[in-house]
Design an enzyme around this catalytic site. Sequence first.
Site, PDB file in Angstrom:
ATOM      1  N   CYS A  33      14.467   5.558  11.625  1.00 23.22           N
ATOM      2  CA  CYS A  33      14.734   4.125  11.501  1.00 23.22           C
ATOM      3  C   CYS A  33      15.507   3.740  12.764  1.00 23.22           C
ATOM      4  O   CYS A  33      15.478   4.494  13.737  1.00 23.22           O
ATOM      5  CB  CYS A  33      15.473   3.805  10.203  1.00 23.22           C
ATOM      6  SG  CYS A  33      17.092   4.568  10.000  1.00 23.22           S
ATOM      7  N   ASP A  68      10.647   3.039   9.383  1.00 24.08           N
ATOM      8  CA  ASP A  68      10.583   1.594   9.145  1.00 24.08           C
ATOM      9  C   ASP A  68      10.119   0.945  10.456  1.00 24.08           C
ATOM     10  O   ASP A  68       9.690   1.646  11.393  1.00 24.08           O
ATOM     11  CB  ASP A  68      11.925   1.054   8.616  1.00 24.08           C
ATOM     12  CG  ASP A  68      13.026   1.067   9.676  1.00 24.08           C
ATOM     13  OD1 ASP A  68      12.799   1.595  10.792  1.00 24.08           O
ATOM     14  OD2 ASP A  68      14.117   0.551   9.389  1.00 24.08           O
ATOM     15  N   HIS A  69      10.230  -0.375  10.525  1.00 26.66           N
ATOM     16  CA  HIS A  69       9.776  -1.089  11.728  1.00 26.66           C
ATOM     17  C   HIS A  69      10.562  -0.654  12.982  1.00 26.66           C
ATOM     18  O   HIS A  69      10.005  -0.556  14.062  1.00 26.66           O
ATOM     19  CB  HIS A  69       9.918  -2.601  11.520  1.00 26.66           C
ATOM     20  CG  HIS A  69      11.292  -3.004  11.080  1.00 26.66           C
ATOM     21  ND1 HIS A  69      11.750  -2.753   9.793  1.00 26.66           N
ATOM     22  CD2 HIS A  69      12.316  -3.595  11.735  1.00 26.66           C
ATOM     23  CE1 HIS A  69      12.994  -3.193   9.690  1.00 26.66           C
ATOM     24  NE2 HIS A  69      13.359  -3.696  10.849  1.00 26.66           N
ATOM     25  N   ARG A  84      26.732  33.472   5.245  1.00 23.12           N
ATOM     26  CA  ARG A  84      27.786  32.569   4.774  1.00 23.12           C
ATOM     27  C   ARG A  84      27.291  31.120   4.662  1.00 23.12           C
ATOM     28  O   ARG A  84      27.786  30.335   3.863  1.00 23.12           O
ATOM     29  CB  ARG A  84      29.024  32.657   5.669  1.00 23.12           C
ATOM     30  CG  ARG A  84      28.851  32.081   7.057  1.00 23.12           C
ATOM     31  CD  ARG A  84      30.066  32.333   7.933  1.00 23.12           C
ATOM     32  NE  ARG A  84      29.988  31.645   9.205  1.00 23.12           N
ATOM     33  CZ  ARG A  84      29.250  32.045  10.245  1.00 23.12           C
ATOM     34  NH1 ARG A  84      28.503  33.135  10.130  1.00 23.12           N
ATOM     35  NH2 ARG A  84      29.242  31.371  11.379  1.00 23.12           N
ATOM     36  N   HIS A  85      26.266  30.811   5.458  1.00 22.92           N
ATOM     37  CA  HIS A  85      25.725  29.445   5.403  1.00 22.92           C
ATOM     38  C   HIS A  85      24.957  29.213   4.101  1.00 22.92           C
ATOM     39  O   HIS A  85      24.919  28.103   3.581  1.00 22.92           O
ATOM     40  CB  HIS A  85      24.846  29.175   6.618  1.00 22.92           C
ATOM     41  CG  HIS A  85      25.577  29.377   7.899  1.00 22.92           C
ATOM     42  ND1 HIS A  85      26.653  28.594   8.258  1.00 22.92           N
ATOM     43  CD2 HIS A  85      25.432  30.311   8.867  1.00 22.92           C
ATOM     44  CE1 HIS A  85      27.134  29.021   9.418  1.00 22.92           C
ATOM     45  NE2 HIS A  85      26.414  30.073   9.804  1.00 22.92           N
TER      46      HIS A  85
HETATM   47  C1  RB5 Z   1      16.715  -2.209  10.522  1.00 21.30           C
HETATM   48  O1  RB5 Z   1      17.138  -3.344  11.149  1.00 21.30           O
HETATM   49  C2  RB5 Z   1      17.801  -1.144  10.531  1.00 21.30           C
HETATM   50  O2  RB5 Z   1      18.852  -1.531   9.724  1.00 21.30           O
HETATM   51  C3  RB5 Z   1      17.236   0.183  10.080  1.00 21.30           C
HETATM   52  O3  RB5 Z   1      16.196   0.548  10.917  1.00 21.30           O
HETATM   53  C4  RB5 Z   1      18.185   1.363  10.082  1.00 21.30           C
HETATM   54  O4  RB5 Z   1      18.801   1.521  11.334  1.00 21.30           O
HETATM   55  C5  RB5 Z   1      19.099   1.448   8.961  1.00 21.30           C
HETATM   56  O5  RB5 Z   1      19.945   2.338   8.847  1.00 21.30           O
END
Ligand code: RB5
Length: 145
Positions: free
Chosen positions: A65, A8-9, A132-133
């Site tokens: 993320c 994500d961003h 075992r894993h």
């Molecule tokens: C985004 O703000 C944040 O919530 C996301 O990148 C992540 O950390 C979610 O678990």
Amino acid sequence: MKIAIGSDHAGFELKEHIRKYLESKGFEVIDEGTNSTKSVDYPVFAKKVAEDVVSEKVQYGILMCGTGLGMSIAANKIKGAYAALCLYPTMAKYARHHNNANILVMAGRLMGPMIAEETVDVFLSTDFEGGRHERRTNEIKELEN
Ligand code: RB5
């Protein structure tokens, strides 16, 4: 080896770094986005990468993320995806050795680029131990049904 990556961003900058790192090492990388720091929703990218792995379009996925938590929760909703949040190389070693994880998840807001590179290296070069894993990972598969 083919790898799908996504973020994500909040994971975008680390994703860009890791994409270039993997390409420089000769891996074929499918970049599922996102493509900027504009705010987006992480489940969209978790789904894309997890589906690439489950369909065997790629061998492994890497997701990022902010914390790695949302990506882990979302990716693990896709049947056949085993996503492990690894904040340092030792976690990646056991995510492969013991858990046979097929998706590495990292935290863009918590990890620096060098620790992330090392975590990726260990994840991609470590085999599942089986034994075992395997009994335990099979028990996880039963939970999916
Ligand atoms: C985004 O703000 C944040 O919530 C996301 O990148 C992540 O950390 C979610 O678990």
